[in-house]
Design an enzyme around this catalytic site. Structure first.
Site, PDB file in Angstrom:
ATOM      1  N   LYS A  50     -38.095   6.645   3.931  1.00  0.00           N
ATOM      2  CA  LYS A  50     -36.753   7.030   3.485  1.00  0.00           C
ATOM      3  C   LYS A  50     -36.524   6.598   2.037  1.00  0.00           C
ATOM      4  O   LYS A  50     -36.862   5.472   1.668  1.00  0.00           O
ATOM      5  CB  LYS A  50     -35.744   6.335   4.408  1.00  0.00           C
ATOM      6  CG  LYS A  50     -34.280   6.669   4.165  1.00  0.00           C
ATOM      7  CD  LYS A  50     -33.412   5.899   5.177  1.00  0.00           C
ATOM      8  CE  LYS A  50     -31.951   6.335   5.136  1.00  0.00           C
ATOM      9  NZ  LYS A  50     -31.136   5.668   6.169  1.00  0.00           N
TER      10      LYS A  50
ATOM     11  N   SER B  55     -28.398   8.653   8.647  1.00  0.00           N
ATOM     12  CA  SER B  55     -28.766   8.997   7.298  1.00  0.00           C
ATOM     13  C   SER B  55     -30.268   9.140   7.086  1.00  0.00           C
ATOM     14  O   SER B  55     -30.683   9.613   6.040  1.00  0.00           O
ATOM     15  CB  SER B  55     -28.207   7.944   6.342  1.00  0.00           C
ATOM     16  OG  SER B  55     -28.772   6.682   6.636  1.00  0.00           O
TER      17      SER B  55
ATOM     18  N   SER C  30     -28.270   5.234  11.987  1.00  0.00           N
ATOM     19  CA  SER C  30     -28.995   6.130  11.078  1.00  0.00           C
ATOM     20  C   SER C  30     -30.456   6.358  11.415  1.00  0.00           C
ATOM     21  O   SER C  30     -31.100   7.216  10.808  1.00  0.00           O
ATOM     22  CB  SER C  30     -28.881   5.614   9.639  1.00  0.00           C
ATOM     23  OG  SER C  30     -27.588   5.847   9.122  1.00  0.00           O
TER      24      SER C  30
END
Lengths: 406, 406
Positions: B29, B106, B130
């Site tokens: 990420k 996210s 997330s």
């Protein structure tokens, strides 16, 4: 206040509500945000390359809304990366109990402010001893809480798996009150101690003067907890890791701390090319030169040591050891290379136990060596902060520890 | 790879040593540092006001030195502050199992990369869901570990007392292998489950289609753990807090999360005046308008809930609930005000249990609703990550959960 050299800025912020801390004054290490002010982290380049804080750190707002009054921002060692309290840019805050000696760091100004009576308690941060060591050097109380309980939002990171926000306080009562708010814990009235382990290896690696000076406190523990005080070795607690006692703890700690510091602060250092003090510059070199393939095995050792130590310590057990291996060093007496400094490696060996195992630890003012204070530490199992604070309050009430009045 | 829209940059980094993860490919990420590259945190202004990372995040180096190959940086929601996966600047990564629906966020790109078969596993971060929510939406496995175990050094903070680094994986075997390295934990071969609690209130607040779709999995649990599966309410676990079930958890979570986000990111927002997407702008307004006197009582409630939940869950207990209250929303279907969004408040209610109590949680692909995946979650006591992963591996071996092959 000027004489103490404890403060970067002194100004008052009124409490935002009334509560358990009504009437108490607190200071805050300049690594922790105060809204509208710059957080310098003890370094001019940091201060000049970062904006003012938009709001207080979460921990500061907890105290303000519980009735405490803020009185000032205190000096920190550069980027919190030292145990000494000698800041190249901001100077050395006064250790009022031993003016020729360092206050200890990195929460140097917070310890000085409390020891000088300029605050009832102060916020510090403790990654590898930065609350505990200055508490010991300045003859006051200091807690490193269980890792992860107190929010570090608005606190500059150093090494996140070790970073904690702690408290320095003038007495056990104030420590317990402030900690109850900050840690959101209950400090029980009734204390049930099953076992007090005197950490044998910790007494052995400390200076003989320090160990001798702490005998009256260990005697007092034997009297207060008859039949429950035992001398225990690290090997009995976590098994044999080979090498010298503490070697595994110390090396695991250094590897992980350096790796994390590099990941947290390396980008700024490379990009901003900041002005650093000579000791800090050398410290950051160490973090840059680490072979990062050592990280994964160090993590494995950490979790093993942590699990074994926490299984060994039941809910009613205390662990007892000198906070630091010696009295505070004389000012300007130590070299700049931490790897060549026996004081430093022994101090980190002691402090790494709580760091690696995520335990809470309180340093209590306990004795004097060469007319300077030395502290004894009590530790408890992870999450047993309320129990630990109750034990400290009990010892203080029984006069087993020294009062830290000026 | 382009079609997936999962990657911000794709390039390979070879393993730095051989180990347990030999032959596996992982993505990271874009909130987590890769040395020599900018970490955008999903926002162009952030990218343009921060230097390239000097080194990898600690968690990335753990994986590289255990034999895994890095394949790319994946899209994140702006500053990790969303559960949807619709990034105003970087677009919406493909949910290959339900292309008209959001991937969830996210850690949107990490979930998409794994679900599309472009990586065997991926690092994400999970503050309020997330990792777990995108795992559920994309029909893959995802773990949020016990808070504080995995280093966040080199990972941009959002709300530190909730922030964790987690893993999204294509199957239970890869999840267990990668987690054993990242968490430095042992996943035991033998599994001893005393009790499986189906969290009654969690099934009640979820869409009836989701609850119905999960019946085969709860039936399978009853078969695999005969006599040990019970339906339990939040009230039975932690006592009565008044109000609707989850209300205390949800409100406590929001107060603390917003306070911490403001302390972590507020200074940059005020100073840099960044270009933010409309949803993100509104989210940050919420954090700015919080009455910070609410922080201290919220901390108190958090520690109470956390202590009670962890006392209730013994070492052999599992907690089971839907990961999200519904199937992934259709793309572009939700408004920008999270307070008016029932999907959002229900999702955070479910995810706040692990967040508040610091529990590990794994979302496993379990069923389909409207031909889109929904996940079931298993949780265990704090620090019981190895046990939890063993339970997930057991369920997968018994075919009680769905395979997540493409």
């Amino acid at each position: 206040m000027t004489e103490s050299r404890a403060f970067v800025e002194s100004f008052a912020l009124a409490p935002t509500a009334s509560g358990e801390l009504d009437g108490l004054r607190f200071a805050v290490k300049d690594l922790i945000d105060i809204g509208g002010h710059k957080t310098s982290c003890g370094n001019f380049s940091w201060r000049d390359t970062h904006p003012a804080a938009a709001s207080n750190a979460v921990c500061v707002d907890q105290l303000l809304s519980s009735g405490a009054q803020f009185v000032g921002k205190t000096v920190t060692d550069e980027l919190a990366f030292s145990l000494l309290g000698e800041n190249h840019f901001y100077g050395t805050p006064l250790n009022p109990k031993a003016p020729d000696r360092v206050p200890g760091g990195s929460s140097s100004g917070s310890a000085s402010a409390v020891a000088c009576g300029l605050a009832d308690f102060a916020l510090g941060t403790d990654t590898g001893g930065s609350v505990r060591v200055p508490a010991s050097n300045c003859g006051i109380f200091g807690i490193r809480p269980t890792h992860g309980i107190v929010s570090v939002a608005g606190v500059n990171p150093l090494a996140p798996t070790f970073d904690t926000v702690g408290i320095l306080a003038k007495d056990a009562e104030v420590l317990a009150k402030a900690a109850a708010v900050l840690l959101a814990c209950r400090v029980p009235e009734r204390l049930e101690v099953d076992r007090v382990h005197l950490l044998h290896d910790a007494f052995v690696i400390s200076d003989v003067e320090t160990t001798d000076a702490l005998v009256p406190l260990t005697d007092a523990l034997r009297e207060l907890f008859p039949g429950r005080v035992v001398s225990t070795s690290l090997q009995e607690m976590v098994g044999d890791y080979g090498g010298e006692p503490f070697q595994e703890w110390y090396e695991t700690y250094c590897t992980l701390q350096w790796a994390e510091i590099r990941s947290c602060l390396g980008s700024w250092i490379e990009d901003a090319n900041p002005d650093l003090g000579p000791r800090t510059r050398m410290n950051f070199e160490l973090t840059r030169n680490l072979d990062r393939r050592e990280i994964a095995p160090a993590h494995q050792r950490r979790e093993e040591l942590s699990e074994r130590m926490n299984s060994f310590l039941g809910p009613g057990a205390l662990l007892c050891m000198p906070t630091a291996p010696a009295v505070a060093p004389l000012k300007g007496s130590l070299g700049i290379d931490r790897r060549k400094c026996r004081y430093h490696s022994r101090a980190l060996s002691l402090t790494s136990v709580a760091g690696i195992a995520r335990l809470p630890q309180v340093s209590v003012p306990s004795a004097h060596v060469s007319r300077a204070p030395v502290g004894m530490s009590l530790l408890a199992g992870r999450g047993m902060d309320g129990f630990l604070l109750a034990a400290v309050r009990f010892l203080a009430a029984e006069k087993a520890v020294l009062a830290s009045q000026r």
